[in-house]
Design a protein around this motif. Structure first.
Motif, short mmCIF file in Angstrom:
data_model
loop_
_atom_site.label_atom_id
_atom_site.label_comp_id
_atom_site.label_asym_id
_atom_site.label_seq_id
_atom_site.Cartn_x
_atom_site.Cartn_y
_atom_site.Cartn_z
N LEU A 210 -71.95 72.00 -15.27
CA LEU A 210 -73.26 72.39 -15.82
C LEU A 210 -73.34 72.09 -17.32
O LEU A 210 -74.37 71.66 -17.83
CB LEU A 210 -73.51 73.88 -15.57
CG LEU A 210 -73.82 74.24 -14.11
CD1 LEU A 210 -73.85 75.76 -13.94
CD2 LEU A 210 -75.14 73.64 -13.67
N LYS A 211 -72.25 72.32 -18.03
CA LYS A 211 -72.23 72.03 -19.47
C LYS A 211 -72.38 70.53 -19.73
O LYS A 211 -73.09 70.12 -20.64
CB LYS A 211 -70.94 72.56 -20.10
CG LYS A 211 -70.90 74.09 -20.17
CD LYS A 211 -69.55 74.59 -20.67
CE LYS A 211 -69.51 76.12 -20.69
NZ LYS A 211 -68.18 76.64 -21.10
N LYS A 212 -71.68 69.71 -18.95
CA LYS A 212 -71.77 68.25 -19.11
C LYS A 212 -73.18 67.75 -18.81
O LYS A 212 -73.62 66.73 -19.36
CB LYS A 212 -70.76 67.56 -18.20
CG LYS A 212 -69.31 67.75 -18.63
CD LYS A 212 -68.36 67.12 -17.63
CE LYS A 212 -66.91 67.36 -18.04
NZ LYS A 212 -65.97 66.82 -17.03
N LEU A 213 -73.87 68.47 -17.91
CA LEU A 213 -75.24 68.09 -17.55
C LEU A 213 -76.27 68.68 -18.51
O LEU A 213 -77.47 68.45 -18.34
CB LEU A 213 -75.54 68.56 -16.13
CG LEU A 213 -74.75 67.89 -15.00
CD1 LEU A 213 -74.92 68.68 -13.70
CD2 LEU A 213 -75.20 66.45 -14.81
N ASP A 214 -75.80 69.45 -19.49
CA ASP A 214 -76.69 70.16 -20.42
C ASP A 214 -77.60 71.13 -19.68
O ASP A 214 -78.78 71.32 -20.01
CB ASP A 214 -77.55 69.18 -21.24
CG ASP A 214 -76.70 68.34 -22.18
OD1 ASP A 214 -75.69 68.86 -22.69
OD2 ASP A 214 -77.05 67.17 -22.39
N LEU B 248 -68.47 66.58 -7.86
CA LEU B 248 -69.21 66.96 -9.07
C LEU B 248 -69.06 65.95 -10.18
O LEU B 248 -70.01 65.63 -10.88
CB LEU B 248 -68.74 68.34 -9.54
CG LEU B 248 -69.13 69.51 -8.63
CD1 LEU B 248 -68.51 70.81 -9.12
CD2 LEU B 248 -70.64 69.66 -8.54
N ASN B 249 -67.85 65.41 -10.34
CA ASN B 249 -67.62 64.40 -11.39
C ASN B 249 -68.45 63.15 -11.14
O ASN B 249 -69.00 62.55 -12.07
CB ASN B 249 -66.15 64.03 -11.47
CG ASN B 249 -65.32 65.11 -12.15
OD1 ASN B 249 -65.85 65.96 -12.86
ND2 ASN B 249 -64.01 65.11 -11.91
N TYR C 69 -71.30 63.02 -9.52
CA TYR C 69 -72.71 63.33 -9.82
C TYR C 69 -72.96 63.33 -11.32
O TYR C 69 -73.96 62.78 -11.80
CB TYR C 69 -73.08 64.69 -9.23
CG TYR C 69 -74.52 65.07 -9.51
CD1 TYR C 69 -75.54 64.63 -8.68
CD2 TYR C 69 -74.84 65.84 -10.62
CE1 TYR C 69 -76.87 64.96 -8.95
CE2 TYR C 69 -76.17 66.16 -10.90
CZ TYR C 69 -77.17 65.72 -10.06
OH TYR C 69 -78.48 66.02 -10.33
N VAL C 70 -72.07 63.95 -12.07
CA VAL C 70 -72.23 64.02 -13.52
C VAL C 70 -72.25 62.62 -14.13
O VAL C 70 -73.09 62.29 -14.98
CB VAL C 70 -71.11 64.86 -14.16
CG1 VAL C 70 -71.11 64.71 -15.68
CG2 VAL C 70 -71.27 66.32 -13.78
N ASP C 71 -71.33 61.76 -13.68
CA ASP C 71 -71.28 60.38 -14.19
C ASP C 71 -72.58 59.64 -13.93
O ASP C 71 -73.11 58.96 -14.80
CB ASP C 71 -70.11 59.62 -13.55
CG ASP C 71 -68.76 60.03 -14.11
OD1 ASP C 71 -68.74 60.66 -15.20
OD2 ASP C 71 -67.73 59.74 -13.49
N ASN C 72 -73.09 59.76 -12.71
CA ASN C 72 -74.34 59.08 -12.37
C ASN C 72 -75.53 59.66 -13.13
O ASN C 72 -76.41 58.94 -13.57
CB ASN C 72 -74.58 59.16 -10.86
CG ASN C 72 -73.63 58.29 -10.07
OD1 ASN C 72 -73.08 57.33 -10.59
ND2 ASN C 72 -73.40 58.63 -8.82
N TYR C 73 -75.54 60.99 -13.25
CA TYR C 73 -76.65 61.66 -13.93
C TYR C 73 -76.75 61.24 -15.39
O TYR C 73 -77.82 60.96 -15.91
CB TYR C 73 -76.44 63.17 -13.83
CG TYR C 73 -77.56 64.00 -14.44
CD1 TYR C 73 -78.62 64.44 -13.65
CD2 TYR C 73 -77.53 64.37 -15.79
CE1 TYR C 73 -79.64 65.22 -14.18
CE2 TYR C 73 -78.56 65.15 -16.33
CZ TYR C 73 -79.60 65.57 -15.53
OH TYR C 73 -80.60 66.34 -16.06
N LYS C 74 -75.63 61.19 -16.05
CA LYS C 74 -75.61 60.86 -17.47
C LYS C 74 -75.48 59.36 -17.73
O LYS C 74 -75.52 58.92 -18.88
CB LYS C 74 -74.47 61.60 -18.17
CG LYS C 74 -74.63 63.12 -18.14
CD LYS C 74 -73.50 63.82 -18.84
CE LYS C 74 -73.60 63.70 -20.36
NZ LYS C 74 -74.73 64.43 -20.92
N ASN C 75 -75.31 58.57 -16.61
CA ASN C 75 -75.16 57.12 -16.76
C ASN C 75 -74.03 56.76 -17.72
O ASN C 75 -74.12 55.83 -18.51
CB ASN C 75 -76.45 56.46 -17.24
CG ASN C 75 -77.49 56.40 -16.16
OD1 ASN C 75 -77.18 56.54 -14.99
ND2 ASN C 75 -78.72 56.23 -16.55
#
Length: 336
Positions: free
Chosen positions: A26-30, A88-89, A91-97
């Protein structure tokens, strides 16, 4: 007693570690502060099919509930997956590109509009030390042309599943994506601006603009073009795209019908090794914020690299790539 305490300590450590995974995601995704808006009622509704709903603390459940709502993970994965951290990793990578830089998918409803908007912001890269070195190599006949991009514009797709398609007209790109939609051929897509370069020949008349006049009087034409980068779901769909280009975006006759707008005699497709494609060397030169790509026949790469190496600030590397037969014929000096 000691054994029971040890087991309890291990379970507590595991629980804290697991909770850290969700909170860190959640923190990585802001998105971490979103947890403050979740009520117990909302959490129980979101996670009603979660097996551990009645066993975990509310703060643990809230983090999971937020991630479920974001689409980062599903209830089924929470219940059964042993690889939560990887899910989760990813998803985070794809979300933040952070690993890939792309517009979206061909199937997205507004993908053509997004592409057109991005293209409208593109500008020709101005003369700089990297371009100076490339122009010297161009004037010496060590290459017939090159492409320069900003490093931050470069996409990083999976090489085995990706393909580069180059052109200079945005109307063509829009029709190509529309064609792919009509064929139900989906892929991740990005449009990368590139400044191309080639020598102006005296018998061509007035030189096109923009251009660069070299000290020896030679003129380098530097038009704005683009590469469409695609990443397909599998190799079969990449081959399907190649067939689509050959059928609907490659001109074989002067007034050929049934093609999309501004189809070329020798369209440009570049990818990893594909049956029927021909090998070239892409010579990659990096300096400051820019990276240049120079295609050569394998036997001509060494001379180009030797010339570019005179600029000690350029980082150089080469890579084997494969191009479609008609573009390979262009590299040999043919026009069809």
């Amino acid at each position: 007693m000691k054994k029971r305490l040890l087991i309890g300590s291990i379970l507590l450590s595991f629980s804290l570690f697991a909770q850290d995974i969700y909170n860190e995601s959640l923190k990585k995704l802001d998105m971490f502060e979103v947890v403050n808006t979740y009520s117990q009622e909302k959490v129980e509704k979101n996670l009603k099919n979660y097996k551990r709903l009645k066993k975990e603390k509310l703060d643990e459940l809230i983090s999971k509930s937020v991630l479920v709502d974001l689409g980062a993970i599903t209830i089924d994965e929470l219940n059964s997956s042993k690889d939560i951290e990887n899910i989760l990793n990813t998803y985070v990578d794809n979300y933040k590109n952070s690993h890939q830089n792309y517009l979206g998918n061909v199937s997205d409803k507004n993908i053509i509009n997004r592409m057109n908007q991005q293209y409208s912001s593109f500008e020709v890269i101005k003369k700089n030390p990297l371009i100076d070195s490339l122009n010297i190599a161009l004037s010496k006949g060590l290459t017939t042309g090159y492409n320069v991009k900003r490093k931050d514009a470069v996409t990083n797709f999976n090489p085995e599943l990706s393909l580069t398609y180059g052109h200079n007209g945005i109307k063509h790109a829009g029709q190509l994506l529309a064609l792919m939609k009509s064929e139900h051929l989906d892929a991740k897509v990005q449009i990368e601006p590139k400044t191309s370069a080639y020598l102006h020949m005296p018998d061509w008349g007035e030189p096109a603009t923009p251009n660069i006049v070299m000290k020896n009087g030679q003129i380098v034409i530097t038009p704005l073009e683009y590469d469409l980068q695609f990443e397909f779901k599998n190799k079969e769909e990449k081959l399907q795209f190649i067939k689509l280009i050959e059928k609907y975006a490659k001109k074989d006759e002067v007034d050929e019908k049934g093609l999309i707008f501004d189809s070329w005699w020798q369209p440009f497709m570049q990818t990893e090794k594909v049956e029927g494609f021909e090998k070239l060397i892409v010579n990659i030169a990096e300096q400051d914020d820019y990276v240049a790509y120079v295609l050569t026949l394998p036997e001509k790469s060494n001379a180009l690299i030797k010339e570019l190496a005179k600029n000690k600030n350029i980082k150089l590397k080469t890579k084997e790539i494969y191009v479609n037969p008609s573009f390979y014929r262009f590299m040999l000096g043919e026009y069809k």
